[in-house]
Design an enzyme around this catalytic site. Structure first.
Site, PDB file in Angstrom:
ATOM      1  N   TYR A 131      32.778  36.601  49.726  1.00 37.41           N
ATOM      2  CA  TYR A 131      33.279  35.400  49.033  1.00 37.41           C
ATOM      3  C   TYR A 131      33.797  34.341  50.004  1.00 37.41           C
ATOM      4  O   TYR A 131      34.823  33.713  49.745  1.00 37.41           O
ATOM      5  CB  TYR A 131      34.380  35.785  48.035  1.00 37.41           C
ATOM      6  CG  TYR A 131      33.812  36.408  46.780  1.00 37.41           C
ATOM      7  CD1 TYR A 131      33.390  35.609  45.724  1.00 37.41           C
ATOM      8  CD2 TYR A 131      33.652  37.781  46.667  1.00 37.41           C
ATOM      9  CE1 TYR A 131      32.834  36.175  44.581  1.00 37.41           C
ATOM     10  CE2 TYR A 131      33.093  38.348  45.532  1.00 37.41           C
ATOM     11  CZ  TYR A 131      32.699  37.531  44.490  1.00 37.41           C
ATOM     12  OH  TYR A 131      32.141  38.085  43.371  1.00 37.41           O
ATOM     13  N   LYS A 174      39.254  50.398  41.706  1.00 37.93           N
ATOM     14  CA  LYS A 174      40.439  49.675  42.190  1.00 37.93           C
ATOM     15  C   LYS A 174      41.674  50.565  42.371  1.00 37.93           C
ATOM     16  O   LYS A 174      41.794  51.210  43.392  1.00 37.93           O
ATOM     17  CB  LYS A 174      40.728  48.479  41.280  1.00 37.93           C
ATOM     18  CG  LYS A 174      39.617  47.435  41.371  1.00 37.93           C
ATOM     19  CD  LYS A 174      40.045  46.024  41.104  1.00 37.93           C
ATOM     20  CE  LYS A 174      38.997  45.053  41.605  1.00 37.93           C
ATOM     21  NZ  LYS A 174      38.219  44.379  40.567  1.00 37.93           N
TER      22      LYS A 174
HETATM   23  C1  LIG Z   1      36.668  44.171  40.541  1.00 34.45           C
HETATM   24  C2  LIG Z   1      36.033  44.498  39.255  1.00 34.45           C
HETATM   25  C3  LIG Z   1      34.765  45.111  39.196  1.00 34.45           C
HETATM   26  C4  LIG Z   1      33.952  45.380  40.426  1.00 34.45           C
HETATM   27  O1  LIG Z   1      34.572  46.277  41.281  1.00 34.45           O
HETATM   28  P1  LIG Z   1      34.156  46.321  42.828  1.00 34.45           P
HETATM   29  O2  LIG Z   1      34.862  47.514  43.357  1.00 34.45           O
HETATM   30  O3  LIG Z   1      34.626  45.041  43.431  1.00 34.45           O
HETATM   31  O4  LIG Z   1      32.674  46.448  42.889  1.00 34.45           O
HETATM   32  C5  LIG Z   1      34.263  45.452  37.956  1.00 34.45           C
HETATM   33  N1  LIG Z   1      34.955  45.192  36.829  1.00 34.45           N
HETATM   34  C6  LIG Z   1      36.161  44.617  36.845  1.00 34.45           C
HETATM   35  C7  LIG Z   1      36.887  44.383  35.567  1.00 34.45           C
HETATM   36  C8  LIG Z   1      36.735  44.233  38.061  1.00 34.45           C
HETATM   37  O5  LIG Z   1      37.929  43.615  38.069  1.00 34.45           O
END
Ligand SMILES: *Cc1c(COP(=O)(O)O)cnc(C)c1O
Length: 426
Positions: free
Chosen positions: A16, A265
């Protein structure tokens, strides 16, 4: 030896990031709790949990120790034909905590892959079942589900996806529900429901689309209509999971539960890359067959990496401590008081809070991701020892749960000064 930023400039392509005229990246040498330190000894409060992942903050010694111990035992093993304790234990501990009747966990590497797996499960579920008419996928406008092609396809068309438009499959996009439009949305489902394979949604909080929040009651009504039509519901809790919304999962605010859930995450407390997709036994059973073509042909080299599973187990330990719940509530209360303060500024719009997240727009230029206001705010914040990264002119705080009251106040103080500075300039 050249500085780290000079060396970075020669060999790195950042995510990004427009590399023409970009500001040099800050070399980070250490992280502890909510703080990051650069190579000059400056500290920054990580007010967005390093892209929403570091729920317990940085350098957590408990998670680090567990990863170390596991690394000495077994760092990795192929996950087809083999299994191991951390993977099984994580699934055993995770499943009863999830919002829904999930019984199977499929591991992958990140949020995008967790979404890819979910979509493939849902599409092949119908294929294996011989239902050839269920081809459509339902998704929300303004959604964000990741950066791989499948996850981009079910995300809102935007500056993120524009270059790839010709290569994306087209879902049926609908607005997020509210008291006014819910009847209309239910009608769409009644008319087209039998052609829809699955519905993917970020429950209650759409993250990268601009931290938009919507009501649990309206989503429940929509989910009810979807279930009546037999549509498989996929909750993308990649961002909302693990306490972010004030409850363990956003789905805990809802009556109607998903058939598939996507996690990443906060899953490992932001320490290791990992995704997980959980499904109900009904979905899993549709893949059981003597016909090998009904297999879910999906996997990644690092599926169920033992270090990542161990980190996730340690993160769960911390998350389930009483103390953590108290912290979530305290952050939420601080946000509420700050929201009251924000409302007196005419350039601040649409202040909203869910759990540990507060978001608002500042009236500078047009709304949207490429609004330059965010870049300016990020720069000013760094000068004050705060790290924030607005989405265009949408400012939000998404702190690690270990952030102190004083650190939160420092973030608020910076924002007030920034807003007053911009008000005076007009
Ligand atoms: C960040 C995010 C993703 C993608 O996750 P990555 O680990 O960045 O590939 C998918 N869905 C939601 C809701 C997110 O916030």
């Amino acid at each position: 030896m050249n500085s780290l930023t000079d060396r970075d400039h020669q060999v790195i392509w950042h995510p990004y990031t427009q590399h023409k005229n970009k500001l040099p990246p800050i070399p980070v040498v250490k992280g502890q709790d909510a703080l990051l330190w650069d190579d000059q000894g400056n500290a920054y409060i990580d007010a967005i949990s390093s892209w929403w992942v570091s729920i317990h903050g940085h350098g957590n010694p408990y998670i680090a120790q567990k990863i170390y111990e596991q690394a000495l035992k077994l760092e990795h093993v192929i996950f087809t034909g083999f299994t191991h304790e951390p993977a099984v234990l994580l699934a055993e501990r995770l499943l009863p905590l999830l919002p829904g009747a999930f019984s199977r966990v499929f591991y992958s590497d990140n949020g995008s892959t967790a979404v890819e797996v979910a979509i493939k499960m849902a599409v092949q579920y119908w294929k294996n079942d011989g239902h050839t008419s269920r081809k459509k996928i339902l998704a929300f406008h303004n959604s964000y589900h990741g950066d791989t092609f499948g996850s981009m396809s079910v995300s809102e068309r935007s500056v993120f996806t524009a270059a790839f438009q010709d290569y994306l499959f087209e879902p049926l996009f609908i607005e997020t529900p509210n008291a006014e439009n819910i009847g209309h949305l239910q009608d769409i489902l009644r008319r087209q429901g039998q052609e829809i394979a699955c519905f993917i949604y970020e429950p209650l909080l759409q993250g990268a689309g601009g931290m938009c929040m919507y009501e649990a009651a309206a989503l429940d009504q929509l989910l009810e209509a979807a279930k009546e039509q037999g549509i498989l519901c996929i909750a993308d809790e990649v961002m909302t999971g693990f306490g972010r919304t004030g409850k363990l999962f956003a789905g805990d605010y809802l009556q109607h539960k998903a058939d598939i859930i996507c996690l990443s995450k906060g899953l490992t407390g932001g320490t290791m890359a990992m995704g997980a997709t959980a499904a109900t036994e009904k979905i899993f059973n549709a893949f059981l067959s003597d016909d090998r073509r009904k297999t879910l042909f999906h996997g990644h080299s690092f599926t169920a990496n033992p270090l990542a599973c161990t980190a996730a187990l340690a993160s769960l330990d911390l998350l389930l401590e009483k103390d953590c719940d108290r912290r979530l509530r305290r952050i939420n209360e601080q946000h509420s008081a700050f929201a009251t303060q924000l409302k007196q500024y005419p350039i601040v719009r649409n202040v909203r809070i869910l759990g540990t997240v507060i978001a608002f727009e500042i009236n500078v230029g047009d709304d949207g991701y490429i609004n330059p206001a965010g870049l300016d705010l990020t720069q000013r914040a760094l000068e004050k020892g705060v790290y924030l990264r607005p989405l265009g002119n949408t400012v939000y705080i998404m702190p690690p749960y270990c952030i102190t009251e004083k650190e939160m106040d420092q973030v608020y103080t910076f924002l007030v000064q920034y807003i007053e500075g911009n008000t005076a300039a007009r």
